[in-house]
Motif scaffolding. Structure first.
Motif, PDB file in Angstrom:
ATOM      1  N   CYS A  30       0.844  -1.198   0.000  1.00  0.00           N
ATOM      2  CA  CYS A  30       0.000   0.000   0.000  1.00  0.00           C
ATOM      3  C   CYS A  30       0.879   1.248   0.000  1.00  0.00           C
ATOM      4  O   CYS A  30       2.040   1.213   0.416  1.00  0.00           O
ATOM      5  CB  CYS A  30      -0.896   0.052   1.242  1.00  0.00           C
ATOM      6  SG  CYS A  30      -1.948  -1.391   1.505  1.00  0.00           S
ATOM      7  N   GLY A  31       0.297   2.342  -0.446  1.00  0.00           N
ATOM      8  CA  GLY A  31       0.966   3.625  -0.320  1.00  0.00           C
ATOM      9  C   GLY A  31       0.961   4.090   1.123  1.00  0.00           C
ATOM     10  O   GLY A  31       0.170   3.615   1.948  1.00  0.00           O
ATOM     11  N   ALA A  32       1.833   5.049   1.432  1.00  0.00           N
ATOM     12  CA  ALA A  32       1.927   5.549   2.806  1.00  0.00           C
ATOM     13  C   ALA A  32       0.610   6.160   3.269  1.00  0.00           C
ATOM     14  O   ALA A  32       0.203   5.990   4.423  1.00  0.00           O
ATOM     15  CB  ALA A  32       3.050   6.584   2.891  1.00  0.00           C
ATOM     16  N   ARG A  33      -0.077   6.851   2.372  1.00  0.00           N
ATOM     17  CA  ARG A  33      -1.338   7.490   2.730  1.00  0.00           C
ATOM     18  C   ARG A  33      -2.390   6.447   3.129  1.00  0.00           C
ATOM     19  O   ARG A  33      -3.142   6.641   4.083  1.00  0.00           O
ATOM     20  CB  ARG A  33      -1.835   8.331   1.557  1.00  0.00           C
ATOM     21  CG  ARG A  33      -3.073   9.149   1.833  1.00  0.00           C
ATOM     22  CD  ARG A  33      -3.334  10.138   0.695  1.00  0.00           C
ATOM     23  NE  ARG A  33      -4.611  10.800   0.873  1.00  0.00           N
ATOM     24  CZ  ARG A  33      -5.760  10.318   0.439  1.00  0.00           C
ATOM     25  NH1 ARG A  33      -5.789   9.182  -0.232  1.00  0.00           N
ATOM     26  NH2 ARG A  33      -6.886  10.971   0.648  1.00  0.00           N
ATOM     27  N   THR A  34      -2.437   5.336   2.409  1.00  0.00           N
ATOM     28  CA  THR A  34      -3.375   4.267   2.743  1.00  0.00           C
ATOM     29  C   THR A  34      -3.020   3.629   4.079  1.00  0.00           C
ATOM     30  O   THR A  34      -3.886   3.396   4.928  1.00  0.00           O
ATOM     31  CB  THR A  34      -3.388   3.200   1.639  1.00  0.00           C
ATOM     32  OG1 THR A  34      -3.858   3.787   0.422  1.00  0.00           O
ATOM     33  CG2 THR A  34      -4.283   2.032   2.002  1.00  0.00           C
ATOM     34  N   LEU A  35      -1.744   3.348   4.277  1.00  0.00           N
ATOM     35  CA  LEU A  35      -1.307   2.714   5.525  1.00  0.00           C
ATOM     36  C   LEU A  35      -1.629   3.590   6.740  1.00  0.00           C
ATOM     37  O   LEU A  35      -2.001   3.081   7.805  1.00  0.00           O
ATOM     38  CB  LEU A  35       0.197   2.426   5.468  1.00  0.00           C
ATOM     39  CG  LEU A  35       0.636   1.346   4.466  1.00  0.00           C
ATOM     40  CD1 LEU A  35       2.147   1.304   4.350  1.00  0.00           C
ATOM     41  CD2 LEU A  35       0.093  -0.026   4.858  1.00  0.00           C
ATOM     42  N   GLN A  36      -1.500   4.912   6.582  1.00  0.00           N
ATOM     43  CA  GLN A  36      -1.787   5.817   7.691  1.00  0.00           C
ATOM     44  C   GLN A  36      -3.269   5.846   8.040  1.00  0.00           C
ATOM     45  O   GLN A  36      -3.638   6.174   9.173  1.00  0.00           O
ATOM     46  CB  GLN A  36      -1.316   7.236   7.329  1.00  0.00           C
ATOM     47  CG  GLN A  36       0.183   7.387   7.264  1.00  0.00           C
ATOM     48  CD  GLN A  36       0.621   8.690   6.624  1.00  0.00           C
ATOM     49  OE1 GLN A  36      -0.205   9.520   6.220  1.00  0.00           O
ATOM     50  NE2 GLN A  36       1.924   8.895   6.504  1.00  0.00           N
ATOM     51  N   LEU A  74      -4.500   1.860 -11.488  1.00  0.00           N
ATOM     52  CA  LEU A  74      -4.479   1.128 -12.749  1.00  0.00           C
ATOM     53  C   LEU A  74      -4.157   2.049 -13.918  1.00  0.00           C
ATOM     54  O   LEU A  74      -3.362   1.708 -14.804  1.00  0.00           O
ATOM     55  CB  LEU A  74      -5.837   0.460 -12.989  1.00  0.00           C
ATOM     56  CG  LEU A  74      -6.091  -0.855 -12.264  1.00  0.00           C
ATOM     57  CD1 LEU A  74      -7.546  -1.283 -12.440  1.00  0.00           C
ATOM     58  CD2 LEU A  74      -5.161  -1.935 -12.780  1.00  0.00           C
ATOM     59  N   THR A  75      -4.769   3.234 -13.924  1.00  0.00           N
ATOM     60  CA  THR A  75      -4.537   4.181 -15.009  1.00  0.00           C
ATOM     61  C   THR A  75      -3.087   4.652 -15.015  1.00  0.00           C
ATOM     62  O   THR A  75      -2.435   4.708 -16.061  1.00  0.00           O
ATOM     63  CB  THR A  75      -5.487   5.382 -14.884  1.00  0.00           C
ATOM     64  OG1 THR A  75      -6.837   4.917 -14.833  1.00  0.00           O
ATOM     65  CG2 THR A  75      -5.338   6.322 -16.065  1.00  0.00           C
ATOM     66  N   LEU A  76      -2.572   4.995 -13.850  1.00  0.00           N
ATOM     67  CA  LEU A  76      -1.185   5.444 -13.742  1.00  0.00           C
ATOM     68  C   LEU A  76      -0.219   4.330 -14.142  1.00  0.00           C
ATOM     69  O   LEU A  76       0.761   4.560 -14.852  1.00  0.00           O
ATOM     70  CB  LEU A  76      -0.889   5.896 -12.309  1.00  0.00           C
ATOM     71  CG  LEU A  76      -1.460   7.247 -11.891  1.00  0.00           C
ATOM     72  CD1 LEU A  76      -1.435   7.384 -10.382  1.00  0.00           C
ATOM     73  CD2 LEU A  76      -0.663   8.380 -12.540  1.00  0.00           C
ATOM     74  N   GLY A  83       5.662   2.531 -12.886  1.00  0.00           N
ATOM     75  CA  GLY A  83       5.386   1.220 -12.321  1.00  0.00           C
ATOM     76  C   GLY A  83       4.531   1.355 -11.080  1.00  0.00           C
ATOM     77  O   GLY A  83       4.112   2.451 -10.697  1.00  0.00           O
ATOM     78  N   PRO A  84       4.242   0.232 -10.425  1.00  0.00           N
ATOM     79  CA  PRO A  84       3.402   0.271  -9.219  1.00  0.00           C
ATOM     80  C   PRO A  84       3.929   1.198  -8.127  1.00  0.00           C
ATOM     81  O   PRO A  84       3.158   1.916  -7.493  1.00  0.00           O
ATOM     82  CB  PRO A  84       3.403  -1.187  -8.752  1.00  0.00           C
ATOM     83  CG  PRO A  84       3.650  -1.984  -9.992  1.00  0.00           C
ATOM     84  CD  PRO A  84       4.586  -1.157 -10.813  1.00  0.00           C
TER      85      PRO A  84
END
Length: 205
Positions: A30-36, A74-76, A83-84
């Motif tokens: 996950c990204g940091a924002r999601t983890l927070q 997905l778009t990015l 990449g991911p």
């Protein structure tokens, strides 16, 4: 293919978490924002999942709190050179709605704030995202959900709900987490009053 995971949040690390689903532990990046914004370990968590496969690293699961975040990823990820890891970095600094607005303004500098995204890649992202849909928003000034620079975007249910909780004295990080969890429970189409009530219930747990 896994599209969603719901289970007990067992662990949270720097770039991933472990979701225990009926005794099976899934490692989700996950990204940091999601983890927070995840609940505390031991609480139930629900993540929208995108599965990928890389010849070097093998299969990986990437997790998001909303469907729009998953669509944006997905778009990015479909852009050459993104990449991911870079896609998650972009979403860390620009959630989907803000990313759409930045693309509409051709604000390359905002995209380049993402870790690992230089000016050239930021320009490519802004150029290639124009006109591409993202849920109810579109990466173009004339698309639905994105206004021109002359008029600010209409407030989102998320933003208004967070503002309402802030007005009640709730700390911003707790307000955003509660609203995110409320939207996961109720769905993206929930009205403002229902989201606020659900968020208050989350805070009371």
């Amino acid at each position: 293919m896994i599209g969603r995971l719901r289970g007990v949040l067992a662990e949270v690390e720097a770039d991933h978490c472990l979701i225990d689903c009926s005794g099976v532990g899934y490692v989700v990046f996950c990204g940091a924002r999601t983890l927070q914004r995840l609940p505390a370990p031991g609480d139930e968590a629900t993540l929208q999942i995108e599965s990928t496969f890389n010849a070097e690293s093998g299969p990986r699961l990437y997790g998001f709190l909303t469907r729009d975040e998953r669509r944006a990823f997905l778009t990015l990820n479909g852009i050459q050179g993104v990449g991911p890891k870079a896609a998650l970095s972009v979403l860390d600094v620009l959630p989907p709605g803000e990313l759409a607005a930045a693309v509409a303004r051709e604000d390359k500098a905002a995209v380049a704030r993402a870790n690992g995204v230089g000016p050239k890649l930021a320009l490519r992202i802004v150029t290639e995202l124009k006109g591409k849909p993202l849920g109810d928003a579109s990466f173009t000034p004339s698309g639905p959900g994105v206004q021109s620079d002359l008029a600010p975007p209409a407030p989102s249910v998320t933003g208004e709900a967070v503002s309402a909780l802030l007005g009640l004295g709730v700390a911003e990080v707790n307000a955003r987490r509660a609203v995110d969890q409320a939207l996961i429970r109720l769905g993206d189409e929930a009205d403002l009053s229902a989201v606020i009530r659900a968020a208050l219930q989350e805070l009371g747990r």
